[in-house]
Design an enzyme around this catalytic site. Structure first.
Site, PDB file in Angstrom:
ATOM      1  NE  ARG A 106     -11.608  -2.240  -0.630  1.00  0.00           N
ATOM      2  CZ  ARG A 106     -11.798  -3.523  -0.952  1.00  0.00           C
ATOM      3  NH1 ARG A 106     -12.949  -4.111  -0.669  1.00  0.00           N
ATOM      4  NH2 ARG A 106     -10.857  -4.221  -1.544  1.00  0.00           N
ATOM      5  CG  HIS A 133      -7.976  -3.841  -5.997  1.00  0.00           C
ATOM      6  ND1 HIS A 133      -7.359  -3.546  -4.784  1.00  0.00           N
ATOM      7  CD2 HIS A 133      -8.786  -4.913  -5.749  1.00  0.00           C
ATOM      8  CE1 HIS A 133      -7.791  -4.403  -3.865  1.00  0.00           C
ATOM      9  NE2 HIS A 133      -8.645  -5.234  -4.421  1.00  0.00           N
ATOM     10  CD  GLN A 136      -6.832  -9.371  -5.801  1.00  0.00           C
ATOM     11  OE1 GLN A 136      -7.431  -9.009  -4.786  1.00  0.00           O
ATOM     12  NE2 GLN A 136      -6.431 -10.623  -5.981  1.00  0.00           N
ATOM     13  CG  ASP A 221     -13.659  -7.570 -10.656  1.00  0.00           C
ATOM     14  OD1 ASP A 221     -14.165  -8.229  -9.718  1.00  0.00           O
ATOM     15  OD2 ASP A 221     -13.321  -6.374 -10.526  1.00  0.00           O
ATOM     16  CB  CYS A 261      -9.762  -9.364  -7.440  1.00  0.00           C
ATOM     17  SG  CYS A 261     -11.345  -8.547  -7.651  1.00  0.00           S
ATOM     18  NE  ARG A 289      -5.130  -8.086  -1.620  1.00  0.00           N
ATOM     19  CZ  ARG A 289      -6.310  -7.470  -1.517  1.00  0.00           C
ATOM     20  NH1 ARG A 289      -7.367  -7.980  -2.109  1.00  0.00           N
ATOM     21  NH2 ARG A 289      -6.429  -6.322  -0.867  1.00  0.00           N
TER      22      ARG A 289
HETATM   23  N1  NVA Z   1     -14.238  -4.394  -9.166  1.00  0.00           N
HETATM   24  C1  NVA Z   1     -14.638  -4.789  -7.839  1.00  0.00           C
HETATM   25  C2  NVA Z   1     -13.474  -5.309  -7.061  1.00  0.00           C
HETATM   26  C3  NVA Z   1     -13.772  -5.741  -5.650  1.00  0.00           C
HETATM   27  C4  NVA Z   1     -12.553  -6.189  -4.892  1.00  0.00           C
HETATM   28  C5  NVA Z   1     -15.259  -3.589  -7.139  1.00  0.00           C
HETATM   29  O1  NVA Z   1     -14.759  -2.474  -7.327  1.00  0.00           O
HETATM   30  O2  NVA Z   1     -16.261  -3.765  -6.449  1.00  0.00           O
HETATM   31  N1   CP Z   2     -10.234  -8.786  -3.683  1.00  0.00           N
HETATM   32  C1   CP Z   2     -10.619  -7.983  -2.671  1.00  0.00           C
HETATM   33  O1   CP Z   2     -10.138  -6.847  -2.554  1.00  0.00           O
HETATM   34  O2   CP Z   2     -11.545  -8.519  -1.832  1.00  0.00           O
HETATM   35  P1   CP Z   2     -12.347  -7.791  -0.662  1.00  0.00           P
HETATM   36  O3   CP Z   2     -13.307  -6.838  -1.331  1.00  0.00           O
HETATM   37  O4   CP Z   2     -13.027  -8.886   0.071  1.00  0.00           O
HETATM   38  O5   CP Z   2     -11.369  -7.051   0.207  1.00  0.00           O
END
Ligand code: NVA
Ligand code: CP
Length: 307
Positions: A106, A133, A136, A221, A261, A289
């Site tokens: 990540r 992502h 997801q 989101d 998500c 997930r």
């Molecule tokens: N769009 C959000 C998704 C988190 C799972 C982010 O990038 O923070």
């Molecule tokens: N949806 C998702 O990826 O959640 P987290 O940021 O908690 O891993």
């Protein structure tokens, strides 16, 4: 440079057929798990999980998934590895991949994970970048299919920022052949390079009510993604008319579903009523997930074995 491994850096790293196969397998693994079947094909296999951003679901699902499959997972953060002290990507990828069987990452830029994967001798999974992502989407698609059957030909509406989640929904629209309507504020559109490729499946409007009309699935989101914290106040203003609430959901189809998500910021992009309403498939998608990523891990590790 390593060319041998299959990676999962965007949804499009899979063929349509492979994506459908993984979704079917995810449902099967879920069913077996619920029955208490022990399935441990990957005893002794190790996943490295590199987190440069926070996570709840992603960490819990990958770590649990590896344990259920008989393997284990290793949590690595830049704060306590050399990743945060400037060891170059190429060297880190080469060394980490020489010891583990699969890597989940990540991070911020898509280019960074692509470069990392190029120098990794084992499969690399994108567990969120600023642009995508894909994990997801596996879970969301599994949840939709579980509740409503095939998503092909359905109408899906994205409300909110045109960034990572939205862009992976665009890929999914092309691959699973549904119509995606994006309703986002001006200035928060997805990248044109992605929209241009997907003209047949994706349309973009700036009015949330227009976007949601006739939708079978509505997704939103957070207004401020990880890494954008300094824009929080500005974003709150830009997105204020884009909250998913009862009056917006009423414009969607009968039996429509809502997904997010997570983490959700109740009172901003979503309100309490919708999160806990009959529309909400949020919790099911979150649980999936675990199951869909187990199917993904199985796919990537088995692909590698064939080589
Ligand atoms: N769009 C959000 C998704 C988190 C799972 C982010 O990038 O923070
Ligand atoms: N949806 C998702 O990826 O959640 P987290 O940021 O908690 O891993």
């Amino acid at each position: 440079i390593n060319m041998g491994s299959r990676h999962f850096l965007t949804l499009k790293d899979l063929s349509r057929k492979e994506l459908k196969k993984i979704l079917l397998r995810a449902a099967q693994l879920k069913e077996e798990h619920k029955k208490g079947v022990i399935y441990q094909p990957f005893i002794g296999k190790v996943m490295a999980m590199i987190f440069e951003k926070s996570s709840t679901r992603t960490r819990v699902s990958f770590e649990t998934g590896m344990a259920q499959l008989g393997g284990s997972a290793l949590f690595l953060s830049p704060n306590d590895t050399q990743l945060g002290r400037g060891e170059c990507t190429e060297d880190s990828a080469r060394v980490i991949s020489s010891m583990v069987d699969i890597i989940m990452m990540r991070t911020f830029s898509q280019r960074y994970i692509e470069n990392f994967a190029l120098h990794s001798s084992v499969p690399v999974i994108n567990a969120l970048t600023d642009d995508h992502h894909p994990c997801q989407l596996l879970a969301d698609m599994q949840a939709f299919i579980e509740l409503r059957g095939d998503i092909e030909g359905k109408k899906v509406t994205w409300i909110g920022d045109g960034n990572n989640m939205c862009q992976t929904y665009m890929h999914a629209a092309g691959m699973l052949d549904f119509q995606l309507k994006i309703g986002c504020p001006r200035g928060f559109e997805p990248q044109e390079t992605i929209s241009d490729e997907l003209k047949e499946n994706v349309t973009l409007v700036h009015d949330p009510v227009e976007a949601v009309a006739g939708a079978d699935l509505v997704i939103t989101d957070t207004w401020t993604s990880m890494g954008q914290e300094s824009e929080k106040i500005l974003r709150k203003k830009s997105f204020k008319d884009f909250q998913v609430n009862e009056s917006l959901m009423e414009k969607s189809n009968e039996r429509s579903l809502f997904m997010h998500c997570l983490p959700a910021y109740r009172g901003e992009e979503i309100n309490d009523t919708i999160m806990d309403s009959g529309y909400s498939a949020v919790w099911l998608a979150a649980e999936n997930r675990l199951h869909s990523q187990k199917a993904l891990i199985e796919f990537l590790l088995s692909e590698k074995k064939l080589k």
